[in-house]
Design an enzyme around this catalytic site. Structure first.
Site, mmCIF file in Angstrom:
data_model
loop_
_atom_site.group_PDB
_atom_site.id
_atom_site.type_symbol
_atom_site.label_atom_id
_atom_site.label_comp_id
_atom_site.label_asym_id
_atom_site.label_seq_id
_atom_site.Cartn_x
_atom_site.Cartn_y
_atom_site.Cartn_z
ATOM 1 N N ILE A 192 121.336 -24.475 11.343
ATOM 2 C CA ILE A 192 121.608 -25.450 12.263
ATOM 3 C C ILE A 192 121.307 -26.765 11.885
ATOM 4 C CG2 ILE A 192 119.716 -26.097 14.011
ATOM 5 C CD1 ILE A 192 120.048 -22.747 14.742
ATOM 6 N N ALA A 276 114.239 -26.807 13.158
ATOM 7 C CA ALA A 276 115.597 -25.393 13.203
ATOM 8 C C ALA A 276 114.680 -24.812 11.844
ATOM 9 C CB ALA A 276 116.817 -26.452 12.832
ATOM 10 N N VAL A 277 113.606 -23.635 11.935
ATOM 11 C CA VAL A 277 113.184 -23.226 10.979
ATOM 12 C C VAL A 277 113.614 -21.467 11.086
ATOM 13 C CG1 VAL A 277 111.366 -24.840 10.611
ATOM 14 C CG2 VAL A 277 111.054 -22.966 12.436
ATOM 15 N N GLY A 278 114.374 -21.257 12.190
ATOM 16 C CA GLY A 278 114.652 -19.909 12.312
ATOM 17 C C GLY A 278 114.816 -19.711 13.599
ATOM 18 N N HIS A 451 153.207 -21.875 -0.863
ATOM 19 C CA HIS A 451 153.156 -23.254 -1.475
ATOM 20 C C HIS A 451 153.533 -24.123 -0.753
ATOM 21 C CE1 HIS A 451 152.789 -26.554 -4.786
ATOM 22 N NE2 HIS A 451 153.672 -26.491 -4.187
HETATM 23 P P1 FAD Z 1 122.224 -14.443 22.633
HETATM 24 O O1 FAD Z 1 123.520 -15.224 22.502
HETATM 25 O O2 FAD Z 1 120.528 -15.085 22.463
HETATM 26 O O3 FAD Z 1 122.590 -13.545 23.982
HETATM 27 C C1 FAD Z 1 121.699 -12.918 25.404
HETATM 28 C C2 FAD Z 1 122.329 -13.040 26.730
HETATM 29 O O4 FAD Z 1 121.001 -12.860 26.568
HETATM 30 C C3 FAD Z 1 121.183 -15.098 26.890
HETATM 31 O O5 FAD Z 1 122.353 -15.083 27.127
HETATM 32 C C4 FAD Z 1 120.085 -13.923 27.978
HETATM 33 O O6 FAD Z 1 119.903 -15.153 29.159
HETATM 34 C C5 FAD Z 1 119.878 -12.810 27.988
HETATM 35 N N1 FAD Z 1 119.009 -12.272 27.952
HETATM 36 C C6 FAD Z 1 117.795 -12.180 27.501
HETATM 37 N N2 FAD Z 1 117.203 -10.985 27.816
HETATM 38 C C7 FAD Z 1 117.085 -11.402 29.005
HETATM 39 C C8 FAD Z 1 117.036 -9.444 29.672
HETATM 40 N N3 FAD Z 1 115.530 -8.993 29.422
HETATM 41 N N4 FAD Z 1 117.636 -9.850 30.983
HETATM 42 C C9 FAD Z 1 118.563 -10.451 30.832
HETATM 43 N N5 FAD Z 1 119.283 -10.960 30.380
HETATM 44 C C10 FAD Z 1 118.251 -11.625 29.119
HETATM 45 N N6 FAD Z 1 126.840 -17.989 15.080
HETATM 46 C C11 FAD Z 1 127.616 -17.925 14.535
HETATM 47 O O7 FAD Z 1 128.520 -17.108 14.178
HETATM 48 N N7 FAD Z 1 128.690 -18.687 14.528
HETATM 49 C C12 FAD Z 1 127.950 -20.285 14.746
HETATM 50 O O8 FAD Z 1 128.729 -21.081 14.402
HETATM 51 C C13 FAD Z 1 126.982 -20.488 15.195
HETATM 52 N N8 FAD Z 1 126.020 -21.523 15.563
HETATM 53 C C14 FAD Z 1 125.602 -21.420 15.543
HETATM 54 C C15 FAD Z 1 124.755 -23.176 16.506
HETATM 55 C C16 FAD Z 1 123.456 -22.652 17.165
HETATM 56 C C17 FAD Z 1 122.557 -24.249 17.071
HETATM 57 C C18 FAD Z 1 122.530 -21.725 17.184
HETATM 58 C C19 FAD Z 1 121.401 -21.925 18.282
HETATM 59 C C20 FAD Z 1 123.069 -20.536 16.722
HETATM 60 C C21 FAD Z 1 124.348 -20.457 16.940
HETATM 61 N N9 FAD Z 1 125.083 -19.128 16.037
HETATM 62 C C22 FAD Z 1 126.049 -18.800 15.433
HETATM 63 C C23 FAD Z 1 124.217 -17.802 16.478
HETATM 64 C C24 FAD Z 1 124.994 -17.710 17.322
HETATM 65 O O9 FAD Z 1 124.464 -18.184 18.348
HETATM 66 C C25 FAD Z 1 124.454 -15.907 17.068
HETATM 67 O O10 FAD Z 1 124.192 -15.004 16.955
HETATM 68 C C26 FAD Z 1 124.843 -15.183 19.283
HETATM 69 O O11 FAD Z 1 124.630 -15.885 20.292
HETATM 70 C C27 FAD Z 1 123.584 -13.519 19.122
HETATM 71 O O12 FAD Z 1 124.545 -12.837 20.347
HETATM 72 P P2 FAD Z 1 123.222 -11.960 21.359
HETATM 73 O O13 FAD Z 1 124.026 -11.994 21.907
HETATM 74 O O14 FAD Z 1 122.695 -10.972 20.055
HETATM 75 O O15 FAD Z 1 122.219 -13.202 21.970
HETATM 76 P P1 NAD Z 2 117.813 -20.738 8.457
HETATM 77 O O1 NAD Z 2 117.081 -19.435 8.479
HETATM 78 O O2 NAD Z 2 119.354 -20.871 7.989
HETATM 79 O O3 NAD Z 2 117.228 -21.799 8.350
HETATM 80 C C1 NAD Z 2 115.793 -21.823 8.648
HETATM 81 C C2 NAD Z 2 114.762 -22.828 7.077
HETATM 82 O O4 NAD Z 2 113.618 -23.963 7.624
HETATM 83 C C3 NAD Z 2 115.372 -22.240 5.732
HETATM 84 O O5 NAD Z 2 115.725 -22.736 4.719
HETATM 85 C C4 NAD Z 2 113.825 -22.104 5.918
HETATM 86 O O6 NAD Z 2 113.289 -22.055 4.590
HETATM 87 C C5 NAD Z 2 113.168 -23.666 6.581
HETATM 88 N N1 NAD Z 2 111.702 -23.139 7.093
HETATM 89 C C6 NAD Z 2 110.893 -22.035 7.827
HETATM 90 N N2 NAD Z 2 110.135 -22.230 8.292
HETATM 91 C C7 NAD Z 2 109.822 -24.365 8.018
HETATM 92 C C8 NAD Z 2 109.082 -24.567 8.225
HETATM 93 N N3 NAD Z 2 107.651 -23.824 8.510
HETATM 94 N N4 NAD Z 2 108.725 -26.042 6.908
HETATM 95 C C9 NAD Z 2 109.856 -26.443 6.500
HETATM 96 N N5 NAD Z 2 111.140 -25.255 6.582
HETATM 97 C C10 NAD Z 2 110.880 -24.634 6.875
HETATM 98 O O7 NAD Z 2 117.700 -21.103 10.485
HETATM 99 P P2 NAD Z 2 118.024 -22.070 11.537
HETATM 100 O O8 NAD Z 2 119.143 -23.090 11.300
HETATM 101 O O9 NAD Z 2 117.301 -22.062 12.760
HETATM 102 O O10 NAD Z 2 119.878 -20.800 12.050
HETATM 103 C C11 NAD Z 2 119.086 -19.884 12.897
HETATM 104 C C12 NAD Z 2 119.837 -18.348 13.018
HETATM 105 O O11 NAD Z 2 120.994 -18.769 14.091
HETATM 106 C C13 NAD Z 2 120.843 -18.218 12.071
HETATM 107 O O12 NAD Z 2 120.302 -17.831 11.492
HETATM 108 C C14 NAD Z 2 122.264 -18.470 11.204
HETATM 109 O O13 NAD Z 2 122.608 -17.675 10.854
HETATM 110 C C15 NAD Z 2 122.539 -18.765 12.995
HETATM 111 N N6 NAD Z 2 123.234 -20.056 12.739
HETATM 112 C C16 NAD Z 2 125.054 -19.354 12.624
HETATM 113 C C17 NAD Z 2 125.647 -21.179 12.213
HETATM 114 C C18 NAD Z 2 126.866 -20.821 11.247
HETATM 115 O O14 NAD Z 2 127.001 -19.440 11.894
HETATM 116 N N7 NAD Z 2 127.414 -21.949 11.318
HETATM 117 C C19 NAD Z 2 125.353 -22.267 12.971
HETATM 118 C C20 NAD Z 2 123.981 -21.915 13.543
HETATM 119 C C21 NAD Z 2 123.066 -21.214 13.144
#
Ligand code: FAD
Ligand code: NAD
Length: 475
Positions: A192, A276-278, A451
Site C-alpha cells: 500500500i 500503512a503497516v498491514g 514477436h
Molecule cells: P473485504 O474486501 O474487506 O470485504 C469484506 C466485506 O464484509 C466488507 O464490505 C465489510 O463491510 C463486510 N462486513 C464485515 N463484517 C460484516 C458483518 N458482520 N456484517 C455484514 N458485513 C460485514 N488486493 C489485490 O489482490 N490486488 C490489489 O491491487 C489490491 N489493492 C489494494 C489496495 C488497497 C489500498 C487496499 C486497502 C487493499 C488492496 N488489496 C488488493 C487487498 C484486497 O482489497 C483484499 O484482499 C480484499 O478486499 C479482501 O476481500 P474480502 O472479501 O475478504 O474482504
Molecule cells: P504490507 O504487509 O504489504 O506492508 C506493511 C509494511 O509496514 C511492512 O513492510 C512492514 O514491515 C511495515 N511495518 C509494520 N509495522 C511498522 C511500524 N510500526 N513502523 C514502520 N513500518 C512498519 O501491508 P500493507 O501495505 O498495509 O497492505 C495490506 C494488505 O493489503 C497486504 O496484505 C497486501 O497484500 C494487500 N494489498 C495488496 C495490493 C496488491 O495486490 N497490489 C495492494 C495494496 C494492498
C-alpha cells in the site's frame, strides 16, 4: 420468524460476493449480507477491494502514470506538448465513477443470478442462524444450511500514531485526498505504501516512507527488491529503512513524527501521514459468544485447507482467514466453498497465487523466490532476461527491469517466476498457468511467443535457465 436460505454469506467483498454468485449458479437459495457504507452514507457491495482498495488505487495509479509519461516520456517519442497539468477534482471524480459503476455491477450480477442482497450487519448465532441489524436498527433473522463468513480485514492502527482521518490517515482516506499534500509521510514501505506513495509523488508530494525493517520488500525475490528500490529512489520516494516510529502528534495542520534509526532519534514534519503497516482480520460483532467458531492467535478465523471452520456447515474465506490478503485469493476460496457446499469438486492451489505491485516499474511474482528455493536445499537453476534486450519494451520506452525464472536442476520444474518491468502483472499470468500445469522451463522454451511482445522475456528467461537464450548474453 426466520427467513430460510440454503446459504447465507456475511460480507460482500471479493471473497463473499463470488461465493454468493457461485452458490446461486449451483441452484442454491442464497443471501449476501453486507454492511459497507461509503463517505456519502450509501451502502455498496464490493468490500474493501472495490470501494477502498484494488480498484480506486488502480484508477489513480493509471491517471498519475499517464501524467508522468506525458511529462517525462513524450519528449523521447518526439511528441511536443505545451505544459501538461492535471485537475485533481476530475481525476478523483473519474476514480469515484469507476468505483460506483463496478460496485453497482455486483448488484446487477446478484439480480441476474438470483442472490438476495441484504444491507446491514450480520452476526452468526448458534445453529447456523444469522441476525441482521439494518442501518435503521431493524432486525431480521436468516436461517441457513450453510453460512460463509467473508468479513474481510481492516487497517492496523498504531497506538502512538492516533488516527484522525484528516492529518493522520489510513489508505482509504489517502485515496480520497482532495488536495495534493506538499509533504506526505507514509509509515510502512509495503504494497500500500509503495502504490499510494507513487500516486502522490507523481502529483508532486514530497514523499517520505518510514519502514521498520532493514530489508526492502522481504517477501519478493531479492534481485527484484534491489532493482525496485533503485527505481523508487530514482522516482523520488525517500524510503527510510530500519526506522521505527516512536510517536506522531498533530499541531497547526502538520504532523510531527519522531522515529528511531540506528543513528538515533530523528524527527520529521509532514502535512499528512498515512499509516500503512498491514491489515488485520475483521471479526468485530461477527460471532455470538456461543457461535462456536474459533479464532487463531492472530485473530484470523481458524479454517482447514478447504476453508471449513470448527463448526459444521460454517465456512470462512478471504482476508479473515490465513494466507495472503489478496482479492483473487479470496475469490477462489469463495468459489471453492460454494462448490463444496453443492457437493461439487473445489480446491485452491495455495502454492500458485500471484502477487502484483502496480507501481512503475510493475512487480509481479508467483511461486518461490530464489532465496526460498536455496534455503529449501533443492538444487536449482536460474534464467533471467533483461527488458533492455526486448524490442517491444524499447518501443514502449520501458526497457528496464527483467524476467527471472527459478527452476529445479533435476527435473526442470518451474519453482518461481519474478518479473519487474512493463506489464509485469499481465505477464505473470503465463507463469501462473505454466505452474498450475506443472510445466518445465523446456515447456516454456518450446512454446511460441509472438514477436515483438513483452511475453518473449519469459520465453527467453526460460531459455536462459539452460544457457540457451538467443537474444541476451548467457551467464
Ligand atoms: P473485504 O474486501 O474487506 O470485504 C469484506 C466485506 O464484509 C466488507 O464490505 C465489510 O463491510 C463486510 N462486513 C464485515 N463484517 C460484516 C458483518 N458482520 N456484517 C455484514 N458485513 C460485514 N488486493 C489485490 O489482490 N490486488 C490489489 O491491487 C489490491 N489493492 C489494494 C489496495 C488497497 C489500498 C487496499 C486497502 C487493499 C488492496 N488489496 C488488493 C487487498 C484486497 O482489497 C483484499 O484482499 C480484499 O478486499 C479482501 O476481500 P474480502 O472479501 O475478504 O474482504
Ligand atoms: P504490507 O504487509 O504489504 O506492508 C506493511 C509494511 O509496514 C511492512 O513492510 C512492514 O514491515 C511495515 N511495518 C509494520 N509495522 C511498522 C511500524 N510500526 N513502523 C514502520 N513500518 C512498519 O501491508 P500493507 O501495505 O498495509 O497492505 C495490506 C494488505 O493489503 C497486504 O496484505 C497486501 O497484500 C494487500 N494489498 C495488496 C495490493 C496488491 O495486490 N497490489 C495492494 C495494496 C494492498
Amino acid at each position: 420468524m426466520s427467513e430460510q436460505f440454503d446459504v447465507v454469506v456475511i460480507g460482500g467483498g471479493p471473497a463473499g460476493y463470488p461465493a454468493a454468485i457461485r452458490a446461486a449458479q449451483n441452484k442454491l437459495k442464497v443471501a449476501c449480507v453486507d454492511e459497507w457504507r461509503n463517505a456519502d452514507g450509501r451502502h455498496a457491495f464490493g468490500g474493501t477491494c472495490l470501494n477502498a482498495g484494488c480498484i480506486p488505487s488502480k484508477a489513480l495509479l493509471e491517471s498519475t502514470e499517464l501524467l508522468h509519461r506525458a511529462q517525462h516520456e513524450f519528449a523521447s517519442h518526439g511528441i511536443t506538448t505545451s505544459a501538461v497539468g492535471f485537475d485533481l477534482a476530475a481525476m478523483q471524480k473519474r476514480r469515484a465513477t469507476i468505483v460506483k459503476t463496478m460496485t453497482g455491477g455486483i448488484l446487477a450480477l446478484f439480480k441476474s443470478s438470483g442472490v438476495v442482497p441484504v444491507e446491514g450487519h450480520g452476526r452468526l448465532l448458534a445453529g447456523n442462524q444469522v441476525e441482521v441489524t439494518g442501518f435503521d436498527g431493524s432486525k431480521r433473522l436468516l436461517a441457513a444450511k450453510d453460512v460463509v463468513l467473508a468479513s474481510g480485514s481492516v487497517p492496523v492502527r498504531l497506538g502512538a500514531v492516533p488516527h484522525d482521518g484528516r492529518a493522520i490517515c489510513d489508505s482509504w482516506n489517502a485515496l480520497e485526498f482532495d488536495a495534493v499534500p506538499k509533504r506526505l509521510g507514509i509509515i510502512g514501505a509495503g504494497v500500500i505504501g509503495l502504490e499510494l506513495g507513487s500516486v502522490w509523488r507523481r502529483l508532486g508530494s514530497e514523499v517520505t516512507m518510514i519502514e521498520a525493517l532493514d530489508q526492502f520488500l522481504p517477501m519478493a525475490d531479492q534481485a527484484v527488491s534491489k532493482e525496485a528500490l533503485r527505481h523508487f529512489k530514482k522516482a523520488g520516494l525517500d524510503i527510510k529503512l530500519g526506522a521505527k516510529v516512536l510517536r506522531a502528534t498533530v499541531a497547526n495542520d502538520a504532523v510531527d513524527i519522531v522515529y528511531a534509526t540506528a543513528a538515533g532519534e530523528q524527527t520529521l514534519q509532514v502535512d499528512k501521514l498515512v499509516v500503512a503497516v498491514g491489515r488485520r482480520p475483521h471479526t468485530e460483532g461477527l460471532l455470538a459468544d456461543d457461535a462456536g467458531v474459533a479464532l487463531d492467535e492472530r485473530g484470523f478465523i481458524r479454517v482447514d485447507e478447504h476453508c471449513r471452520t470448527a463448526v459444521p456447515h460454517v465456512w470462512a474465506v478471504g482476508d479473515v482467514v490465513r494466507g495472503p490478503m489478496l482479492a483473487h485469493k479470496g475469490k477462489e476460496e469463495g468459489v471453492m466453498v460454494a462448490d463444496l457446499i453443492a457437493g461439487r469438486f473445489g480446491e485452491v492451489n495455495y502454492k500458485v497465487i500471484p502477487s502484483v505491485i502496480y507501481t512503475a516499474p510493475e512487480i509481479a511474482w508467483v511461486g518461490q523466490t530464489e532465496e526460498q528455493v536455496k534455503a529449501g536445499g533443492r538444487p536449482y537453476k536460474v534464467g533471467s532476461f533483461p527488458f533492455a534486450a526486448s524490442g517491444r519494451a524499447r518501443a514502449m520506452e520501458a526497457a528496464s527491469g527483467f524476467a527471472k525464472i527459478v527452476a529445479a536442476a533435476d527435473d526442470d520444474e518451474i519453482l518461481g517466476v519474478h518479473v519487474i518491468g512493463p506489464m509485469a502483472g499481465e505477464l505473470i499470468a503465463e507463469a501462473v498457468l505454466a505452474m498450475e500445469y506443472a510445466a518445465s522451463t523446456e515447456d516454456l522454451q518450446r512454446t511460441i511467443h509472438a514477436h515483438p511482445t513483452l511475453s518473449e522475456a519469459l520465453h527467453e528467461a526460460a531459455l536462459a535457465a539452460d544457457k540457451r537464450a538467443i537474444d541476451s548474453i548467457n551467464r
